[in-house]
Design a protein around this motif. Sequence first.
Motif, PDB file in Angstrom:
ATOM      1  N   CYS A 353       0.806  -1.229   0.000  1.00 56.33           N
ATOM      2  CA  CYS A 353       0.000   0.000   0.000  1.00 56.33           C
ATOM      3  C   CYS A 353       0.835   1.273   0.000  1.00 56.33           C
ATOM      4  CB  CYS A 353      -0.921   0.013   1.226  1.00 56.33           C
ATOM      5  SG  CYS A 353      -2.148  -1.289   1.147  1.00 56.33           S
ATOM      6  N   ARG A 428       4.888  -1.124  12.742  1.00 53.17           N
ATOM      7  CA  ARG A 428       4.810   0.312  13.092  1.00 53.17           C
ATOM      8  C   ARG A 428       4.952   0.453  14.599  1.00 53.17           C
ATOM      9  NH1 ARG A 428       3.813  -0.815   7.692  1.00 53.17           N
ATOM     10  NH2 ARG A 428       2.751   0.881   6.613  1.00 53.17           N
ATOM     11  N   TYR A 429       5.610   1.526  15.001  1.00 50.50           N
ATOM     12  CA  TYR A 429       5.876   1.739  16.425  1.00 50.50           C
ATOM     13  C   TYR A 429       4.854   2.666  17.069  1.00 50.50           C
ATOM     14  CZ  TYR A 429      10.174  -0.761  15.835  1.00 50.50           C
ATOM     15  OH  TYR A 429      11.073  -1.760  15.590  1.00 50.50           O
ATOM     16  N   TYR A 430       4.570   2.373  18.324  1.00 48.89           N
ATOM     17  CA  TYR A 430       3.672   3.212  19.118  1.00 48.89           C
ATOM     18  C   TYR A 430       4.294   3.451  20.476  1.00 48.89           C
ATOM     19  CZ  TYR A 430       0.739   2.497  15.204  1.00 48.89           C
ATOM     20  OH  TYR A 430       0.300   2.509  13.917  1.00 48.89           O
ATOM     21  N   SER A 431       4.206   4.699  20.919  1.00 50.34           N
ATOM     22  CA  SER A 431       4.718   5.030  22.249  1.00 50.34           C
ATOM     23  C   SER A 431       3.762   4.433  23.269  1.00 50.34           C
ATOM     24  CB  SER A 431       4.765   6.543  22.424  1.00 50.34           C
ATOM     25  OG  SER A 431       5.547   7.111  21.404  1.00 50.34           O
ATOM     26  N   THR A 446      -2.089   4.216  22.104  1.00 49.25           N
ATOM     27  CA  THR A 446      -2.986   5.306  21.757  1.00 49.25           C
ATOM     28  C   THR A 446      -2.676   5.646  20.308  1.00 49.25           C
ATOM     29  OG1 THR A 446      -2.700   6.081  24.031  1.00 49.25           O
ATOM     30  CG2 THR A 446      -3.711   7.625  22.453  1.00 49.25           C
ATOM     31  N   VAL A 448      -3.930   7.147  16.535  1.00 51.25           N
ATOM     32  CA  VAL A 448      -4.921   7.840  15.708  1.00 51.25           C
ATOM     33  C   VAL A 448      -4.995   7.124  14.362  1.00 51.25           C
ATOM     34  CG1 VAL A 448      -3.366   9.575  14.692  1.00 51.25           C
ATOM     35  CG2 VAL A 448      -5.763  10.147  15.070  1.00 51.25           C
ATOM     36  N   GLU A 450      -5.149   6.564  10.662  1.00 50.47           N
ATOM     37  CA  GLU A 450      -4.745   7.357   9.492  1.00 50.47           C
ATOM     38  C   GLU A 450      -5.768   7.212   8.381  1.00 50.47           C
ATOM     39  OE1 GLU A 450      -1.836   9.174   8.805  1.00 50.47           O
ATOM     40  OE2 GLU A 450      -1.296   8.966  10.928  1.00 50.47           O
ATOM     41  N   GLY A 463      -4.185   4.389   6.402  1.00 49.28           N
ATOM     42  CA  GLY A 463      -2.994   3.808   7.018  1.00 49.28           C
ATOM     43  C   GLY A 463      -3.164   2.311   7.226  1.00 49.28           C
ATOM     44  N   VAL A 464      -2.113   1.583   6.938  1.00 52.58           N
ATOM     45  CA  VAL A 464      -2.176   0.116   6.984  1.00 52.58           C
ATOM     46  C   VAL A 464      -2.468  -0.383   8.406  1.00 52.58           C
ATOM     47  CG1 VAL A 464      -0.824  -2.001   6.663  1.00 52.58           C
ATOM     48  CG2 VAL A 464      -0.640  -0.140   4.996  1.00 52.58           C
ATOM     49  N   THR A 465      -1.635   0.027   9.329  1.00 55.03           N
ATOM     50  CA  THR A 465      -1.699  -0.546  10.679  1.00 55.03           C
ATOM     51  C   THR A 465      -2.898  -0.033  11.461  1.00 55.03           C
ATOM     52  OG1 THR A 465       0.689  -0.430  10.589  1.00 55.03           O
ATOM     53  CG2 THR A 465      -0.289  -0.999  12.713  1.00 55.03           C
ATOM     54  N   THR A 466      -3.108   1.252  11.378  1.00 48.92           N
ATOM     55  CA  THR A 466      -4.148   1.824  12.236  1.00 48.92           C
ATOM     56  C   THR A 466      -5.547   1.403  11.779  1.00 48.92           C
ATOM     57  OG1 THR A 466      -3.863   3.879  10.981  1.00 48.92           O
ATOM     58  CG2 THR A 466      -2.801   3.745  13.131  1.00 48.92           C
ATOM     59  N   TRP A 671       7.871  11.516  15.824  1.00 50.82           N
ATOM     60  CA  TRP A 671       7.779  10.758  14.574  1.00 50.82           C
ATOM     61  C   TRP A 671       7.169  11.593  13.447  1.00 50.82           C
ATOM     62  CZ3 TRP A 671       5.049   9.595  19.078  1.00 50.82           C
ATOM     63  CH2 TRP A 671       3.660   9.852  19.068  1.00 50.82           C
TER      64      TRP A 671
HETATM   65  P1  FAD Z   1       0.807   3.913   6.968  1.00 48.27           P
HETATM   66  O1  FAD Z   1       0.205   2.943   6.057  1.00 48.27           O
HETATM   67  O2  FAD Z   1       2.167   3.685   7.425  1.00 48.27           O
HETATM   68  O3  FAD Z   1       0.700   5.332   6.298  1.00 48.27           O
HETATM   69  C1  FAD Z   1       1.210   6.446   6.980  1.00 48.27           C
HETATM   70  C2  FAD Z   1       1.100   7.663   6.125  1.00 48.27           C
HETATM   71  O4  FAD Z   1       1.889   7.516   4.977  1.00 48.27           O
HETATM   72  C3  FAD Z   1      -0.292   7.955   5.567  1.00 48.27           C
HETATM   73  O5  FAD Z   1      -1.079   8.630   6.482  1.00 48.27           O
HETATM   74  C4  FAD Z   1       0.040   8.791   4.359  1.00 48.27           C
HETATM   75  O6  FAD Z   1       0.299  10.093   4.753  1.00 48.27           O
HETATM   76  C5  FAD Z   1       1.300   8.149   3.888  1.00 48.27           C
HETATM   77  N1  FAD Z   1       0.991   7.169   2.847  1.00 48.27           N
HETATM   78  C6  FAD Z   1       0.735   5.849   3.012  1.00 48.27           C
HETATM   79  N2  FAD Z   1       0.493   5.277   1.847  1.00 48.27           N
HETATM   80  C7  FAD Z   1       0.580   6.222   0.908  1.00 48.27           C
HETATM   81  C8  FAD Z   1       0.457   6.234  -0.497  1.00 48.27           C
HETATM   82  N3  FAD Z   1       0.183   5.148  -1.183  1.00 48.27           N
HETATM   83  N4  FAD Z   1       0.642   7.407  -1.136  1.00 48.27           N
HETATM   84  C9  FAD Z   1       0.938   8.503  -0.458  1.00 48.27           C
HETATM   85  N5  FAD Z   1       1.072   8.553   0.875  1.00 48.27           N
HETATM   86  C10 FAD Z   1       0.894   7.440   1.546  1.00 48.27           C
HETATM   87  N6  FAD Z   1       1.275   6.970  16.151  1.00 48.27           N
HETATM   88  C11 FAD Z   1       0.251   7.054  17.012  1.00 48.27           C
HETATM   89  O7  FAD Z   1      -0.897   7.200  16.594  1.00 48.27           O
HETATM   90  N7  FAD Z   1       0.440   6.982  18.364  1.00 48.27           N
HETATM   91  C12 FAD Z   1       1.670   6.828  18.904  1.00 48.27           C
HETATM   92  O8  FAD Z   1       1.803   6.759  20.116  1.00 48.27           O
HETATM   93  C13 FAD Z   1       2.779   6.738  18.021  1.00 48.27           C
HETATM   94  N8  FAD Z   1       4.024   6.579  18.494  1.00 48.27           N
HETATM   95  C14 FAD Z   1       5.061   6.495  17.624  1.00 48.27           C
HETATM   96  C15 FAD Z   1       6.341   6.341  18.133  1.00 48.27           C
HETATM   97  C16 FAD Z   1       7.415   6.234  17.261  1.00 48.27           C
HETATM   98  C17 FAD Z   1       8.778   6.063  17.818  1.00 48.27           C
HETATM   99  C18 FAD Z   1       7.184   6.280  15.881  1.00 48.27           C
HETATM  100  C19 FAD Z   1       8.320   6.144  14.928  1.00 48.27           C
HETATM  101  C20 FAD Z   1       5.918   6.447  15.379  1.00 48.27           C
HETATM  102  C21 FAD Z   1       4.845   6.560  16.233  1.00 48.27           C
HETATM  103  N9  FAD Z   1       3.562   6.686  15.739  1.00 48.27           N
HETATM  104  C22 FAD Z   1       2.520   6.810  16.621  1.00 48.27           C
HETATM  105  C23 FAD Z   1       3.269   6.658  14.301  1.00 48.27           C
HETATM  106  C24 FAD Z   1       2.941   5.234  13.904  1.00 48.27           C
HETATM  107  O9  FAD Z   1       4.108   4.450  14.013  1.00 48.27           O
HETATM  108  C25 FAD Z   1       2.435   5.061  12.467  1.00 48.27           C
HETATM  109  O10 FAD Z   1       3.300   5.714  11.623  1.00 48.27           O
HETATM  110  C26 FAD Z   1       1.052   5.582  12.255  1.00 48.27           C
HETATM  111  O11 FAD Z   1       0.155   4.988  13.148  1.00 48.27           O
HETATM  112  C27 FAD Z   1       0.579   5.295  10.837  1.00 48.27           C
HETATM  113  O12 FAD Z   1       0.653   3.923  10.584  1.00 48.27           O
HETATM  114  P2  FAD Z   1      -0.274   3.240   9.510  1.00 48.27           P
HETATM  115  O13 FAD Z   1       0.292   1.906   9.215  1.00 48.27           O
HETATM  116  O14 FAD Z   1      -1.691   3.272   9.932  1.00 48.27           O
HETATM  117  O15 FAD Z   1      -0.119   4.139   8.250  1.00 48.27           O
END
Ligand code: FAD
Length: 671
Positions: A353, A428-431, A446, A448, A450, A463-466, A671
Motif C-alpha cells: 500500500c 509500526r511503532y507506538y509510544s 494510543t 490515531v 490514518e 494507514g495500513v496498521t491503524t 515521529w
Molecule cells: P501507513 O500505512 O504507514 O501510512 C502512513 C502515512 O503515509 C499515511 O497517512 C500517508 O500520509 C502516507 N501514505 C501511506 N500510503 C501512501 C500512499 N500510497 N501514497 C501517499 N502517501 C501514503 N502513532 C500514534 O498514533 N500513536 C503513537 O503513540 C505513536 N508513536 C510512535 C512512536 C514512534 C517512535 C514512531 C516512529 C511512530 C509513532 N507513531 C505513533 C506513528 C505510527 O508508528 C504510524 O506511523 C502511524 O500509526 C501510521 O501507521 P499506519 O500503518 O496506519 O499508516
Amino acid sequence: AQLDTLDLVVLVALLVGSIAYFTKGTYWAVPKDPYASSAAAMNGAAKSGKTRDIVEKMDETGKNCVIFYGSQTGTAEDYASRLAKEGSQRFGLKTMVADIEDYDYENLDKFPEDKIAFFVLATYGEGEPTDNAVEFYQFLTGEDVAFESGAGADDSPLSSLKYVAFGLGNNTYEHYNAMVRHVDAALTKLGAQRIGSAGEGDDGAGTMEEDFLAWKEPMWAALSDAMGLQEREAVYEPVFSVAEDEPKGPYSAHNPYIAPIVESHELFTVKDRNCLHMEINIAGSNLSYQTGDHIAIWPTNAGVEVDRFLQVFGLGDKRDSVINIKGIDVTAKVPIPTPTTYDAAVRYYMEVCAPVSRQFVSTLAAFAPDEASKAEIVRLGNDKDYFHEKITNQCYNIAQALQSITSKQFTAVPFSLLIEGLNKLQPRYYSISSSSLVQKDKISITAVVESVRLPGASHMVKGVTTNYLLALKQKQNGDPSPDPHGLTYSITGPRNKYDGIHVPVHVRHSNFKLPSDPSKPIIMVGPGTGVAPFRGFIQERAALAAKGEKVGTTLLFFGCRKRDEDFLYQDEFKTFQEQMGDSLKIITAFSREGSEKVYVQHRLKENASLVSDLLKQKANFYVCGDAANMAREVNLVLGHIIAEQRGMPAERGEEMVKHMRSSGSYQEDVW
Ligand code: FAD
C-alpha cells in the motif's frame, strides 16, 4: 566337527544402515550417549562393508544390548524398537536395534558375557525365515555351523552368549512360529543361554500384542536377575524433535509475539475521525516493558488492497496456490516465511500500500501487457514531473498506479520482481501509553487512525496498521461493521494464528524515561497522540502519589482541536488529578475553539516563568509527537524562554537547550 572356514557362509551385514534405519536408530539412542552422534557415520561404514562385526560395533558405541530383528512387514522391527526403548528407559541398558542381515554372525562366539542379544524373529509363510533372516537361519541351523574361533556345534561355542527370544507367528499356518522355535533350539544347542522363555506371539488369534506384553514382563525380570539390572522410573526420551510452528520467544524485531488485545475503545467523540485506545496483554510472553518504551505492531494489509494487487498481477485465480520461495543465490535472504501462498505473501509480508517508487515502476516496463502501457511506464520512469503528477500526487500504491495506466493485467511480472522491488511489510511503532509500574503485563497504546485525502488526490489514503487495529477494535466490541471502510481484514491471520483478537507485537526499549527520583519536576509537551507516553508518566506518578510518595511538579502541555472532540484521556486526567493534587498541572491548547489557532508552543510561551522556574529546579523536559513542525517549534520556543527569563542573548538560550539535550534533561519521542 569338520571345520572348513572357506565353506562357512559369511553372513550378512551390519548396522543400522539405511536411512529408515537411521531414523529408528535415533529412536532409542540415549540422548547423552557420546556415541549416538556417530551412529550415522558408523552405519554408513557398515553399509559400505566396513563394519559388520557386532561385537566391535557394540564396543565402539558403548552398547550392551543388541536387538536383532528378522522382519518382513515391519511388525518384528517395531517390537524390536519397543524393546530397545523400554530396555533403555526402564533398565538403563545401552540398546541398539539391528537388522539381522546387517551383521556377520560367525563371531557370535565372541559375544561378551556381560552383554545381551535379543532375537525378535517373525516366521514368514510356511515356517520360513523372513528375507532378511534367511542367511542367519541357514547358518545357525546348518549342518556345518562353525564359528570364528574354530569351534563347532559340538563344542558349545556360544556359551558366552546370553539371549532373549520372541517370535511372531500365525497359528493358522502349520509351522507356527517355526523361526523362533528353530533358532532358539539351535542357539541352546550351541551352548547359548536363553534368558526368560522364548515368547510367541500369535497373529492368527489376534493376540500378538497381548502375547508380547505377557511375555515381556517375566523376561525383563529374568534379564534383570541375569545382568544385575536395576529397574528405574522410566525416563521419557523423545524420538522426534517436534518444533512448534508458532514462533517462540525470545520475541524481537524478528519474531513477534502474537498478543491478545484485551480491551479497546474509541477515544474521540467525533464520528469522522478515530483514535484508538488498546490494551495488549503480554503476560506469559517473557516480553517486558518500561514506562516510555515503544511497542511495535505487525500489521496485515487490507483485503481490498490484497485483492487489487493480486488482480493487477494476474494472481487472483491462484492466490491460494502453495509457493516455495528460495534464494537462487545462497546469500539472498528470503523475506517471506515459506512455503506460503500468493495471498499470504501479499497480505502479511509485502508493503503493497505504500507510495510507489519511480524506479520500481520503470522495472515493470519490460513486463507491460501491451506496447501502449509499456510506453506510458517508460515515460513515467523517465519524467520526474510527469510521475509526480500522475502517480505521487494521486497517492497511488503500486496496484492503483498500474490500474491508472491500463485495465489490463500485468501477468508477465515475475513474482520474484515484486518481492525484490517492494519493501517487506514493516511493523509500526507506538509510544506505550501506560506505566509498567501500574500495569506491567498490559501495554496500552494510543493510535490515531490514518485516513487522509491529500490535496489533489482522488482517493483517501488509509494507514495500513491503524485501520487494521480499528477493524480489530470493531470486532472486539461486537460492532456490526468490523470493517468500517470496507477494507475487509483477515483478522485471524496466517493459518488462523491471530484468532480471537490477537496482534503480533514486539517491544522496543527507548531512552525516553522518567527521572528515577519521582520528586524531580517534569515538563511534558505532547499534543494529539503525542500525549501517549505522558499518560504513562502521569499514571505512574499518580500511583506513586497514591502510595504516599512525594511527587514533583508534573506539568503537561496538551493540545488538540476541540475540548469535547479529541481531548484524549480527559476523564482519566481528572482521576489522576485527585491522586496527585497540585503536583499535576495540565495546560491545554485547543486549535479550533477560538478565532485563532492556539498550539502547545503558544501555551509554553505564555507560561514562560513557570517553565523557567521548573527548569531551575532541574526539571526534565519532554516532547512527544509530530517531529516536522511541533517538536522543532517547541525547541525554539524553549530556547527563547530560557534566554528571556534569564536575561541572556537568544543564542545562549539555544545553547542551553542543546546542552539539555546532550545531558538527557531534554528528551524527544517524535515521529
Ligand atoms: P501507513 O500505512 O504507514 O501510512 C502512513 C502515512 O503515509 C499515511 O497517512 C500517508 O500520509 C502516507 N501514505 C501511506 N500510503 C501512501 C500512499 N500510497 N501514497 C501517499 N502517501 C501514503 N502513532 C500514534 O498514533 N500513536 C503513537 O503513540 C505513536 N508513536 C510512535 C512512536 C514512534 C517512535 C514512531 C516512529 C511512530 C509513532 N507513531 C505513533 C506513528 C505510527 O508508528 C504510524 O506511523 C502511524 O500509526 C501510521 O501507521 P499506519 O500503518 O496506519 O499508516
